[in-house]
Design an enzyme around this catalytic site. Sequence first.
Site, PDB file in Angstrom:
ATOM      1  N   HIS A 190       0.847  -1.191   0.000  1.00  0.00           N
ATOM      2  CA  HIS A 190       0.000   0.000   0.000  1.00  0.00           C
ATOM      3  C   HIS A 190       0.880   1.237   0.000  1.00  0.00           C
ATOM      4  O   HIS A 190       1.928   1.266   0.654  1.00  0.00           O
ATOM      5  CB  HIS A 190      -0.927  -0.002   1.221  1.00  0.00           C
ATOM      6  CG  HIS A 190      -2.079   0.932   1.093  1.00  0.00           C
ATOM      7  ND1 HIS A 190      -1.982   2.282   1.356  1.00  0.00           N
ATOM      8  CD2 HIS A 190      -3.365   0.711   0.714  1.00  0.00           C
ATOM      9  CE1 HIS A 190      -3.155   2.850   1.150  1.00  0.00           C
ATOM     10  NE2 HIS A 190      -4.016   1.936   0.765  1.00  0.00           N
ATOM     11  N   ASP A 241      -7.878  -4.989   0.126  1.00  0.00           N
ATOM     12  CA  ASP A 241      -8.491  -5.747  -0.965  1.00  0.00           C
ATOM     13  C   ASP A 241      -8.331  -7.256  -0.785  1.00  0.00           C
ATOM     14  O   ASP A 241      -9.162  -8.032  -1.266  1.00  0.00           O
ATOM     15  CB  ASP A 241      -7.868  -5.342  -2.310  1.00  0.00           C
ATOM     16  CG  ASP A 241      -8.150  -3.903  -2.668  1.00  0.00           C
ATOM     17  OD1 ASP A 241      -9.270  -3.448  -2.383  1.00  0.00           O
ATOM     18  OD2 ASP A 241      -7.255  -3.229  -3.216  1.00  0.00           O
TER      19      ASP A 241
END
Length: 304
Positions: A190, A241
């Site tokens: 991320h 996700d």
Amino acid sequence: ASDAPVPGPVIDMLRPIPSRTPLMDVLRTGASYLAHWDPDAAANTVEANQRKAERMLARLPVVLAAGYRLQQGKEPAHPDKHRTLAGNLLWMLRRAEPSEGMVEALDVSLTVYAEHEYNASTFAARLVTSTMSDYHSAITAAIGALKGPLHGGANARVMDVLNSASQAANARDWVRQAIGEKRRIMGFGHRVYKHGDPRAIFLKPLCAALAEKTGNQRTEELAGAIEQVMREEKGLLPNVDWPSARLYHYLGLPADIFTPLFAVARVAGWSAHILEQAAHNRLIRPSGRYVGPAPRSWKPLSER
């Protein structure tokens, strides 16, 4: 609940859309179309924008469920005013009574997806708002940005990773080969969370519980094996996700609906940013710095 019913012409507009159309496109069109039946569409006051935000948050899930069912050749389901937003969404999508655990899992996933500061779609919404354009235009632009595979579209591609790894004789070897071939494994890393995404940590136990109740323990074990290799080989931890894709899969939802669910949740965050931008507005107009060739002399055409 009172704002959830969608005007009939909006649902009728969805009917002729080709069934092969991605649901994110359906959602984008629906968000824009809702403006024509919003009594506050042209107003840009704080109060009007709050009302528009409430209607969008209530109605976009209905548009999503209607678009999905129409693609399946089925009639859309009407929202039930006695259900929560998450419970209603599951009911309208599946037309089967969801368990309390299913509703809780979807509700938590929508909550953790609801807001995440200056990501691409939120910036798009604020940029449009800064021109003093309308609320529905800003939401439509945000959905367009979220559609991209490097933003919201990543969660749908997580299932491709799990499906591919599950067909390999050894999932760990599959991951190592993918890393060696420099293939991107979606669901890890991320830009903001360098030491682990707290949203992923929060969703993981819900995933495990739902997997056990729905007979998906093998997929959960596979996910754990992939996580370990990614941590050992690349030092990468799961982002939101990774568990959310599994969670939606365990709920019996297809991958092409994962990103639209993200959009439905993010309406809350987008709306908060739109309201803030409109209340303290200044046109967002970035500057570009020229980095091309240095100035050159110019000759008339006759001298060339």
